[in-house]
Design a protein around this motif. Structure first.
Motif, PDB file in Angstrom:
ATOM      1  N   VAL A   1      -7.858  22.008   8.746  1.00 18.80           N
ATOM      2  CA  VAL A   1      -8.731  21.017   9.380  1.00 18.80           C
ATOM      3  C   VAL A   1      -8.126  19.632   9.125  1.00 18.80           C
ATOM      4  CG1 VAL A   1     -11.055  20.067   9.497  1.00 18.80           C
ATOM      5  CG2 VAL A   1     -10.722  22.501   8.977  1.00 18.80           C
ATOM      6  N   PHE A   2      -7.846  18.898  10.197  1.00 17.40           N
ATOM      7  CA  PHE A   2      -7.118  17.628  10.093  1.00 17.40           C
ATOM      8  C   PHE A   2      -8.032  16.417  10.288  1.00 17.40           C
ATOM      9  CE2 PHE A   2      -4.024  20.788  11.457  1.00 17.40           C
ATOM     10  CZ  PHE A   2      -2.912  20.508  10.671  1.00 17.40           C
ATOM     11  N   TYR A   3      -7.820  15.389   9.462  1.00 17.88           N
ATOM     12  CA  TYR A   3      -8.508  14.103   9.601  1.00 17.88           C
ATOM     13  C   TYR A   3      -7.466  12.997   9.528  1.00 17.88           C
ATOM     14  CZ  TYR A   3     -12.914  16.561   8.896  1.00 17.88           C
ATOM     15  OH  TYR A   3     -13.985  17.402   9.035  1.00 17.88           O
TER      16      TYR A   3
ATOM     17  N   GLY B   1      -5.827  15.045   5.114  1.00 20.94           N
ATOM     18  CA  GLY B   1      -5.919  13.770   5.814  1.00 20.94           C
ATOM     19  C   GLY B   1      -5.059  12.726   5.125  1.00 20.94           C
ATOM     20  N   PHE B   2      -5.031  11.526   5.703  1.00 19.38           N
ATOM     21  CA  PHE B   2      -4.271  10.431   5.093  1.00 19.38           C
ATOM     22  C   PHE B   2      -4.942   9.103   5.417  1.00 19.38           C
ATOM     23  CE2 PHE B   2      -2.365  11.250   9.255  1.00 19.38           C
ATOM     24  CZ  PHE B   2      -2.223   9.981   9.808  1.00 19.38           C
ATOM     25  N   PHE B   3      -4.786   8.142   4.493  1.00 21.52           N
ATOM     26  CA  PHE B   3      -5.316   6.783   4.650  1.00 21.52           C
ATOM     27  C   PHE B   3      -4.752   5.922   3.534  1.00 21.52           C
ATOM     28  CE2 PHE B   3      -8.787   9.772   3.365  1.00 21.52           C
ATOM     29  CZ  PHE B   3      -8.691   9.611   1.992  1.00 21.52           C
ATOM     30  N   GLY B   4      -5.178   4.663   3.475  1.00 24.69           N
ATOM     31  CA  GLY B   4      -4.672   3.733   2.478  1.00 24.69           C
ATOM     32  C   GLY B   4      -5.023   4.142   1.053  1.00 24.69           C
TER      33      GLY B   4
ATOM     34  N   ASP C   1       0.849  -1.194   0.000  1.00 29.35           N
ATOM     35  CA  ASP C   1       0.000   0.000   0.000  1.00 29.35           C
ATOM     36  C   ASP C   1       0.880   1.237   0.000  1.00 29.35           C
ATOM     37  OD1 ASP C   1      -2.110   1.844   0.397  1.00 29.35           O
ATOM     38  OD2 ASP C   1      -1.887   1.714   2.571  1.00 29.35           O
ATOM     39  N   GLY C   2       0.363   2.312  -0.568  1.00 23.62           N
ATOM     40  CA  GLY C   2       1.029   3.602  -0.467  1.00 23.62           C
ATOM     41  C   GLY C   2       0.138   4.531   0.331  1.00 23.62           C
ATOM     42  N   LEU C   3       0.495   4.777   1.583  1.00 19.48           N
ATOM     43  CA  LEU C   3      -0.298   5.657   2.434  1.00 19.48           C
ATOM     44  C   LEU C   3      -0.446   7.001   1.723  1.00 19.48           C
ATOM     45  CD1 LEU C   3       0.205   5.960   6.260  1.00 19.48           C
ATOM     46  CD2 LEU C   3      -0.370   7.920   4.867  1.00 19.48           C
ATOM     47  N   SER C   4      -1.692   7.422   1.500  1.00 19.81           N
ATOM     48  CA  SER C   4      -1.969   8.567   0.626  1.00 19.81           C
ATOM     49  C   SER C   4      -2.400   9.801   1.407  1.00 19.81           C
ATOM     50  CB  SER C   4      -3.052   8.192  -0.391  1.00 19.81           C
ATOM     51  OG  SER C   4      -2.630   7.087  -1.163  1.00 19.81           O
TER      52      SER C   4
END
Length: 325
Positions: free
Chosen positions: A180-182, A229-232, A133-136
């Motif tokens: 604003v952070f997620y 923000g960041f996620f998979g 995965d590349g954390l996006s």
């Protein structure tokens, strides 16, 4: 549980099954129902019917692969009930240590303290690599000023420093607007990985909205013009029409950059950890894990991750087979 995350995967794999069935019917030609009945009997003899139940939990990042596989597996072995929870990597390992699950999905390697707790509990396990995965890192689609971030800027953005974070703090040419952070919740392997390679174990910004549910993060970023923000990577792919991907050090995550490691330091492996006793004693657990390893590459690519080399999956199958001996 079927939803938008897996529609593409199910369509691709489902189509392959349908095409295979159609091909078999065409080859029957004019021999009629007698030939079809013989073929059906042969297939029944070749595919053993398995019964039982299998329970897993863990990473929301790995969930698109596993839940897609569960759906396809239900068609192959309808008498096996497979349940997969999404408590985050850390939450999944907690259940694994308590003996509540047969396997645990993880978006980071198991920690030393988790391995020690499993040893104390008398639970032996085997690690299986499923995909990459590349954390996006993403921002709201209306954001027209963030076109790249360095690792240093990422850390400055996300580390708590007691101030109200403004975009102009990161680059004076950017708007004087509050960010604003997620971010994934603290039980998430995605959080752990980001904490290690970006935050370097410092506290994450206190104003961030944290959630183990990546869909919550997606929706928050979609609705907040000054958000980040960041996620998979799979969650970005599923929402790429409504989110803006931010290159890191000038490199975007994609199949090539993730597989090669060029997308550094946010490329990472995805795992499933299986309880050895479940594999050796529960035919359903063995059969499901075998199906998982055999189909992980196709499902990973279908939902937006990067498959391993075929040799890696063959090595995983060999490790699995060894647990039955």
């Amino acid at each position: 549980m079927r939803n938008w995350k897996f529609a593409m995967a199910s369509t691709i794999l489902g189509s392959a099954l349908i095409l295979g069935a159609c091909g078999g019917t065409e080859e029957s030609g004019d021999t009629g129902s007698e030939t079809e009945e013989t073929g059906s009997d042969t297939a029944g003899e070749e595919e053993a019917v398995v019964e039982g139940s299998v329970i897993g939990d863990g990473s929301s990042t790995v969930a698109p692969i596993l839940e897609g596989i569960v759906e396809e597996y239900a068609g192959a072995q309808p008498d096996v009930q497979v349940t997969v929870g999404v408590s985050g990597t850390g939450g999944g390992f907690e259940k694994f240590i308590q003996g509540e699950t047969d396997f645990s999905n993880a978006s980071r390697p198991i920690k030393e303290e988790e391995a020690a707790a499993l040893e104390e509990a008398g639970i032996e396990y085997t690690e299986f690599l499923l995909a990459y995965d590349g954390l996006s890192v993403v921002v709201n689609q209306e954001n027209d000023f963030v076109d790249n971030l360095t690792v240093e800027q990422l850390k400055k953005l996300w580390v708590e420093d007691g101030t109200t974070k403004m975009w102009s703090d990161i680059d004076p040419e950017w708007p004087d607007e509050e960010i604003v952070f997620y971010a994934p919740g603290t039980a998430s392997g995605t959080y752990d990985y980001f904490n290690e390679v970006i935050l370097e174990e410092e506290d994450i910004v206190s104003s961030a909205t944290l959630s183990e549910d990546d869909n919550t993060l997606v929706q928050g970023i979609q609705g907040s013009p000054n958000s980040i923000g960041f996620f998979g990577y799979a969650y970005y792919i599923a929402n790429q029409d409504t989110l803006k991907l931010v290159p890191i050090e000038g490199i975007e995550p994609n199949t090539e950059t993730i597989e090669s490691g060029e997308y550094a330091p946010l490329s990472r492996p995805l795992f499933v950890y299986a309880k050895n006793s479940a594999i050796s004693e529960n035919e359903a657990a063995y059969d499901f894990m075998q199906y998982t390893i055999e189909n992980a590459g196709a499902m990973a690519e279908a939902v937006g991750y990067v498959a391993l080399n075929e040799e890696d999956y063959e090595a995983g199958l060999a490790d699995l087979e060894a647990l039955k001996e």
